[in-house]
Design a protein around this motif. Structure first.
Motif, PDB file in Angstrom:
ATOM      1  N   SER A  26      -5.181  35.045  11.569  1.00  0.00           N
ATOM      2  CA  SER A  26      -4.919  36.437  11.945  1.00  0.00           C
ATOM      3  C   SER A  26      -6.142  37.079  12.547  1.00  0.00           C
ATOM      4  N   MET A  59       1.698  35.311   6.933  1.00  0.00           N
ATOM      5  CA  MET A  59       2.046  36.688   6.589  1.00  0.00           C
ATOM      6  C   MET A  59       3.515  36.937   6.847  1.00  0.00           C
ATOM      7  N   LYS A  60       4.309  36.372   5.976  1.00  0.00           N
ATOM      8  CA  LYS A  60       5.747  36.576   6.149  1.00  0.00           C
ATOM      9  C   LYS A  60       6.350  36.735   4.772  1.00  0.00           C
ATOM     10  N   LYS A  84       0.687  46.013  11.135  1.00  0.00           N
ATOM     11  CA  LYS A  84      -0.222  44.917  11.449  1.00  0.00           C
ATOM     12  C   LYS A  84       0.485  43.568  11.330  1.00  0.00           C
ATOM     13  N   TYR A  85       1.304  43.437  10.287  1.00  0.00           N
ATOM     14  CA  TYR A  85       2.006  42.168  10.070  1.00  0.00           C
ATOM     15  C   TYR A  85       3.494  42.438  10.111  1.00  0.00           C
TER      16      TYR A  85
END
Lengths: 287, 472, 287
Positions: B57, B71-72, B96-97
């Protein structure tokens, strides 16, 4: 004849005294709800003021010095949230009562009519599980609700309510009182179970149905702990939960709230009093 | 017919037992981090490192030991009061995610003014406890007003030591590590991290110190010593309207209790040592001082009269201001307990639930709350300081402006910042005293001061109540 | 074959209830028991019966157990007797009785917070009772303390639950067909004979129901006491429910469940004996 009259009068007087004792809390709540907030604080505070220093006794007044509708105004109009919560309570209690009546009467009929080994043992189990207090069952129920994916909805409260053993228990005890001959004669007349259930058994246990409905309604109208765990959204709270939260600084509003909370139920219960007194009538038995 | 039914029942019971067993297995198959710890340095993070995909990231990566997880997913946060910076943090994090969903479950909304705090607290705890015990708690838990020690002892929180060890960004250059690690217990486990620091400072009235350097060699003050010294000064002074402290008799006893809390209450040994302690003396002294007029009477007229309080207690940013401002005229240090430990308040901490299924993402969120951006957020705090150094500077600047606004006092930013930094560096522990116990002290003391029971009775009641609480 | 066809419907009727019962009541019952065998709901280490043995050594658990059993032994028979008497008194279907029975149901619809507030203001140290007796020069005291606390708890329990049991008894009384009484009158029986030989006998199923529900409701009186005296009441009032609630707040579900099961085993043994008695009695009823 005079003796009988005396007896009746004494009984009635006793009952009236009891009634007064019982009605006191409700009366206090109702009349206090018409007092202004300042007056309520004054009556219930135990700290003395400048004129009478030192602790003083609580004064429970029945008649407000000045009748004021301010509490009700604040309750009903300033925050329409109360009406909302009222409907939430209805949305929970009504399905439970209706569903429970249907499921329990069917189950009780099954217990009455069927004969199989272990029937009484099964019934015994039905009774035993009711003895577990709420703190114990709350957690497994939460797990079950999570597994069934209903944990954030009213269903998590309604479904266990519908399958509550209490109704089955009550109705079975009621159905025990129906003489066997009644049902057997219907069977020999060729009636199927469905007809017997609807046309014979149900009308006879009207009393039990009324009792079950009333008591289940009371239970679920006063719901608190399950609502805390299963209802996250503040707007979906039932009225009972909301009232449990009232700031003790605002006792006046909580009086009004309690009145608002109790009255609809009392009306329903009043209506149910007649049904509960419909007894088993054997005049239909032929020979 | 009968046989069929018996078989049916048997099948039902077998299925039930299997389900009950399965349900247990399900939650116990999660990596049990705490079991892997022997000392604070073991990296129990092996599982998550292996499971990660190589999604970069763009964060700084030093030794390659720390790789950000994919990031899920979805995380939930449990907090009693919602805070503005938290809402902002959640929104920014989701921006952001985009594959991560953050839900904040709050018990009391910001606008709820009608609500009775104590009852709501209880309902919050009922809900939270049910969720924790059934293993379905939210991923992140804010510790406002919870009896944290109990939760930590029961294993509700995840040990965060390994996360901190392997993350190169969390170091003393960027953060006040002494504050971040203040909740580390004696076995080396770190279950909760703070998002801000909040501590108490006691200060002397400069004029009454008459130039003596009481503070020589001291970085923190013990209340018992300070109050002794203050008493002397007060008896010596000839200034009118001098009082010992604004804390009053309740605060006096309470501060002494706080200082000696660990010797009064043996939490692990489940014993209360109140009867055998000096508590009785403290109660009696407080009453004596009150009778002698050492404590101010209720209702002070600050406008027309000048009062002197020899010893005063205040929270960090405000105390620093009064220390530096000519109008405040006091000098002080952070308060320490009898063993010299300086505490930060425990209501500003965050933990990850041990049964969480998204611990890595939860950790990322906590890191974000500790980042420069959020720690500089205006609503982070008006009481207390940030733990992130850059955020600390921003916050200090804001506080200084708040206190000097409208006055013509000139306090240099560097002075203020350095003083606060010096103080914050003293923090080494988190105040994990059980709020139930401190509440008992408060209740019984009130009854004593109202004259409803003697000191001995108070001690007795406390001894019994607290023993019952510990031993139940 | 004819038999099977006939019984299908009742089987289905019972089955629906049974399914819900398993999911929402039996499963939690068994599941919670499994927690009694582990030390910590989060860490889940198997410890067998250690929880039970530790509980018997815990002085606070034993105190709660003792108080709870004393409370149950005193209040349940008392409650049942009083509610039976009132049920008989308000049995007939007339307007007066309709309102009187409603009055007895009032305590059940007032929120717990309001009732606790009310009783606190009567029995508290600044309460109405103390004010009343101070008129006679007797010094008041906090009635919730040790020796009198239990009495007050019994009073509150009875006050609240007479209505509940009364509704059940009234329903049960109406399950006895009028014709039985009429037959007996025709044969010249007096009121007392009718009561003993008809009412008491045919009330057996209902009495059993009332007994079980009294057990269930005795757990609920905890709520009011909790609001009045907090988590750690005076020793005389410390019930098993307080112990359980404190364990719940300490996340110690295992101890909570173990404590409950000890009490439940005691109650179940009693209930099982009475269940047998009730079964025998009801078999003789249906002719």
């Amino acid at each position: 004849m005079e003796r009988k009259k005396y007896k009746k009068i004494i009984v009635k007087v006793l009952i009236i005294i009891l009634v007064i004792i019982y009605i006191m809390p409700l009366l206090v709540t109702i009349t206090n709800s018409f007092m202004s907030q300042g007056e309520v604080n004054e009556h219930y505070s135990t700290v003395g003021n400048i004129l009478h220093p030192g602790d003083k006794f609580v004064e429970m007044h029945l008649i407000p010095n000045m009748v004021s509708f301010k509490q009700y105004w604040g309750l009903l109009f300033e925050s329409p949230v109360y009406l909302n919560m009222f409907w939430n309570s209805v949305k929970i209690a009504l399905p439970v009562v209706i569903g429970n009546l249907i499921v329990s009467s069917m189950a009780a009929y099954g217990f009455t009519v069927l004969k199989f080994k272990g029937k009484e043992f099964l019934f015994f189990i039905y009774i035993i599980v009711m003895l577990l207090p709420l703190q114990v069952t709350l957690m497994p129920n939460y797990l079950m609700a999570d597994w069934l994916n209903i944990k954030d909805s009213y269903l998590a409260i309604i479904l266990p309510g519908i399958f509550q053993p209490f109704g089955t228990f009550l109705l079975r005890q009621s159905m025990k009182m129906i003489p066997k001959s009644y049902i057997e004669s219907a069977q020999t007349d060729g009636a199927g179970h469905f007809k017997i259930f609807i046309y014979i058994v149900i009308p006879m246990v009207k009393s039990g149905l009324a009792a079950a409905a009333m008591l289940t309604l009371i239970d679920y109208w006063n719901l608190i702990d399950q609502a805390v765990v299963f209802i996250q959204n503040n707007e979906k709270q039932p009225l009972s939960l909301f009232l449990a939260n009232i700031n003790t600084e605002q006792i006046g509003v909580s009086f009004a709230g309690a009145v608002f909370f109790a009255f609809p139920i009392l009306l329903v219960l009043l209506w149910g009093q007649d049904f509960i007194r419909d007894g088993i009538n054997l005049s239909g038995v032929k020979g | 017919m009968k046989k069929r039914i018996m078989a049916f029942y048997a099948a039902v019971i077998i299925v039930l037992v299997c389900c009950a067993g399965c349900a247990k297995k399900d939650s116990s198959s999660q990596p049990d981090m705490t079991a892997l710890e022997t000392d604070g340095n073991v990296s129990g993070n092996a599982n998550s490192v292996v499971n990660e995909s190589n999604v970069n990231s763009g964060e700084e990566q030093k030794s390659g030991k720390y790789v950000q997880t994919e990031m899920k997913g979805e995380i939930t946060i449990s907090t009693m009061y919602n805070m503005e910076f938290l809402t902002t943090a959640a929104e920014n994090f989701m921006r952001k995610y985009p594959d991560v969903k953050v839900t904040v479950n709050e018990s009391i909304e910001l606008s709820d003014s009608d609500v009775n705090g104590a009852d709501k607290m209880e309902q919050y705890r009922t809900g939270l406890n049910t969720k924790i015990m059934s293993g379905k708690a939210e991923d992140i838990i804010f510790t406002q007003q919870l009896p944290i020690k109990k939760y930590m002892d029961m294993g509700a929180f995840e040990d965060l030591s390994s996360y901190i060890e392997t993350d190169p960004d969390i170091n003393n250059e960027n953060y006040f590590m002494n504050v971040i690690e203040s909740a580390r217990d004696k076995d080396g486990h770190l279950y909760i991290v703070p998002y801000k620091a909040n501590f108490e400072v006691i200060s002397f009235e400069k004029e009454l110190l008459s130039g003596e350097d009481y503070f020589k060699g001291k970085d923190s003050l013990r209340f018992s010593e300070a109050i002794e010294y203050a008493k002397q000064k007060m008896e010596q002074t000839n200034k009118k309207n001098t009082y010992l402290t604004l804390l009053g008799r309740d605060g006096y006893v309470y501060s002494l209790v706080r200082e000696n809390f660990n010797s009064l209450i043996d939490y692990n040994g489940k014993k209360a040592n109140i009867a055998s302690s000096k508590y009785v003396e403290w109660l009696k002294n407080a009453k004596e001082f009150d009778n002698k007029g050492y404590f101010n009477p209720p209702g002070l007229d600050f406008y027309n009269t000048k009062y002197y309080f020899v010893l005063n207690s205040d929270f960090d940013v405000q105390a620093a201001f009064y220390n530096l401002s000519p109008g405040g005229n006091c000098q002080g240090k952070p308060v320490a307990d009898s063993e010299g430990n300086v505490y930060t308040s425990s209501s500003n901490f965050i933990g990850i639930s041990s049964s969480s299924k998204n611990k890595e993402i939860a950790w990322e969120f906590i890191k974000y709350v500790l980042s420069d951006e959020i720690q500089s957020h205006p609503s982070l705090s008006t009481v207390g300081t940030a733990v992130n150094r850059k955020g600390f500077n921003t916050l200090v600047e804001r506080c200084l402006k708040f206190y000097t606004d409208g006055t013509n006092q000139q306090i240099s930013f560097d002075d203020y910042k350095n003083l606060l930094e010096q103080w914050v560096n003293q923090i080494n522990k988190c105040d994990l005293s059980d709020p139930t116990i401190t509440d008992y002290f408060g209740e019984e003391q009130k009854k004593f001061f109202d004259g409803k029971q003697t000191a001995e009775q108070t001690v007795n009641n406390l001894q019994n109540k607290i023993t019952q609480y510990l031993k139940e | 074959m004819k038999c099977i066809k006939r019984d299908n419907l009742p089987l289905l009727m019972l089955g629906v209830s049974f399914l819900g019962f398993i999911v929402f009541y039996l499963f939690p019952f068994l599941f919670s028991f499994s927690y009694a065998l582990i030390d910590n709901p989060i860490r889940k280490e198997f410890v067998g019966i250690r929880n039970f043995t530790e509980l018997f050594e815990n002085e606070y658990f034993m105190l709660g157990l003792k108080n709870t059993i004393m409370f149950i032994v005193i209040s349940i028979p008392l409650n049942m007797a009083l509610s039976l008497i009132t049920a008989v008194l308000v049995n007939r279907k007339n307007r007066f009785n309709r309102w009187v029975s409603l009055v007895f149901l009032i305590p059940l619809v007032i929120p717990s917070a309001a009732t606790a507030f009310f009783w606190q203001n009567i029995f508290g140290i600044h309460g109405v009772l103390n004010k009343f007796i101070s008129l006679f020069g007797i010094a008041g005291k906090d009635w919730m303390q040790n020796d009198t606390g239990l009495v007050i708890m019994v009073i509150i329990f009875i006050w609240k639950n007479i209505g509940y049991n009364m509704a059940l008894f009234v329903s049960g009384l109406h399950n006895i067909p009028e014709q039985y009484y009429e037959c007996a009158s025709v044969e010249g029986a007096g009121a007392l004979w009718k009561f003993r030989k008809i009412t008491m006998v045919y009330l057996a199923p209902t009495s059993f129901l009332v007994l079980i529900m009294s057990f269930v409701n005795s757990f609920k009186v905890f709520k009011e006491i909790y609001i009045m005296t907090g988590q750690y009441p005076p020793d005389g009032l410390y019930m098993l429910q307080h112990y359980m609630n404190n364990m719940f707040l300490s996340l110690n579900y295992s101890k909570l469940v173990s404590a409950v099961y000890i009490l439940t085993v005691v109650i179940v043994l009693v209930v099982a004996c009475l269940f047998r008695v009730e079964r025998k009695a009801s078999e003789n009823l249906r002719f």
